[in-house]
Design a protein around this motif. Structure first.
Motif: not given
Length: 377
Positions: A117-129
């Motif tokens: 991931f490069t040059n990204i603002n406001g990224l949200r990663i949720v890995g549940k499961g």
């Protein structure tokens, strides 16, 4: 006539409202990778589908969500580069299924980072499961060969990663470079103790990084902090096996690291616990570093400084537990000496009943209070 004008205005208002609702729906839509050609059968390569999905989402406005659905196994054979800047205000990624890499001979990408991931603002990663498996066992036999990290973040600000599970990286599991204002929570990293150079989390040239409530088992540093990094907070980290949490190695490129706090964390059967390491002849500084409220269980080097320049300020406070080595505290500074070293409220005993534990100090200047074993410097 007046009634007609009123009806027209009402219709325009309703039309505008419907248009606004439609726009919100389109901007906040969930995008399933299967709609871009991903099979999720664990056999066919889904790399292109991930790239196509990202390119579409990055061009959307609002807050789109990329869904990697549950009960599916997505095989990726090539590097996935998720690149910004994006039109979206924020982008969510829900990792509910499994992402797996092939064995070394079937990997078709380069040896940098599998998912980048490069040059990204406001990224949200949720890995549940969900989870990511790097199939590192097929890479590890060649210890000196170039090997890719599993996931990397470069120049990503206002980043949030939670409940992410990564196993068996060929090299580092997570790399963070040039990022600002990031939170990693409930991260699980698992690789065997003998897997070479499999750092859990590497942080470089980053600021305001918070890692909390996470379990890291690896064949190298659980967390390593290098470069021009500052305001790094690691709280509630369970490290082991691995090489502990390290500031460094520093000094190769005039590295400056400051305002680092490791708090309420544990080390279990690790090679090191809290470590400062620098290169001989290096330049830069490591200052306002604090390791506090640390639990140790059969750690070989619970507290260790191996450094060769004198601009260093470190506090070790509230250590409790056992050392697998006779030398529980090892402060080895180069000829210029290191200053502002504080040991406070420490009790480390040998993991072997009846065997003494010792402290070794070379060219160290600072204070030692309420410390077992006793350190005279």
């Amino acid at each position: 006539m007046q009634r007609l004008i009123t009806r027209v205005l009402i219709l325009c208002f309703i039309s505008q409202c419907l248009c606004d609702i439609s726009m919100v729906e389109s901007e906040n839509t969930i995008y399933d990778v299967r709609n871009y050609g991903a099979n999720g059968n664990g056999k066919s390569d889904d790399s292109n589908a991930f790239m196509d999905a990202w390119n579409d989402i990055c061009g959307r406005q609002g807050t789109p969500t990329l869904l990697i659905p549950e009960n599916r196994v997505f095989l990726v054979k090539r590097n996935i580069i998720m690149k910004g800047p994006c039109k979206a205000t924020n982008i969510n990624i829900q990792l509910q299924g499994r992402i797996v890499a092939p064995q070394k001979n079937a990997w078709e990408g380069d040896k940098s980072t599998m998912i980048y991931f490069t040059n990204i603002n406001g990224l949200r990663i949720v890995g549940k499961g969900g989870s990511i498996d790097g199939f590192g066992s097929s890479w590890w036999p060649c210890k000196n060969c170039p090997r890719p990290a599993v996931i990397g973040f470069n120049a990503c600000n206002d980043l949030s990663v939670s409940y992410l599970s990564i196993t068996n990286s060929p090299q580092a599991h997570i790399t963070i470079n040039g990022c600002k204002d990031a939170i990693f929570s409930h991260v699980s990293i698992r690789s065997p103790a003998d897997s070479p150079n499999t750092d859990g989390i590497d942080i470089s040239s980053s600021k305001n990084i918070f890692i909390k409530d996470s379990n890291i088992a690896s064949g190298d540093d659980c967390i390593a902090i290098i470069g021009d990094s500052s305001y790094i907070n690691a709280t509630g980290i369970a490290c082991g096996p691995g090489h502990g949490i390290s500031i460094g190695s520093l000094g190769r490129n005039n590295d400056n690291v400051e305002q680092v706090r490791v708090y309420n964390s544990s080390f279990t059967k690790t090679t090191n616990g809290a470590r400062i390491k620098t290169f001989s002849g290096g330049s830069g500084y490591a200052r306002r570093i604090t390791f506090e409220k640390i639990t140790l269980n059969q750690v070989y080097n619970p507290i260790i400084i191996d450094q060769h320049y004198n601009n260093i300020m470190v506090t070790f406070r509230g250590f409790r537990g056992t050392s697998a080595n006779d030398r529980a505290i090892d402060l080895a500074c180069g000829s210029p000496g290191c200053f502002n070293i504080l040991l406070d409220e420490i009790k480390i005993v040998s993991s072997q009943p009846g065997k003494p534990a010792s402290c070794s100090c070379t060219n160290v200047h600072g204070r030692s209070t309420s410390t077992i074993p006793n350190c005279n410097y």
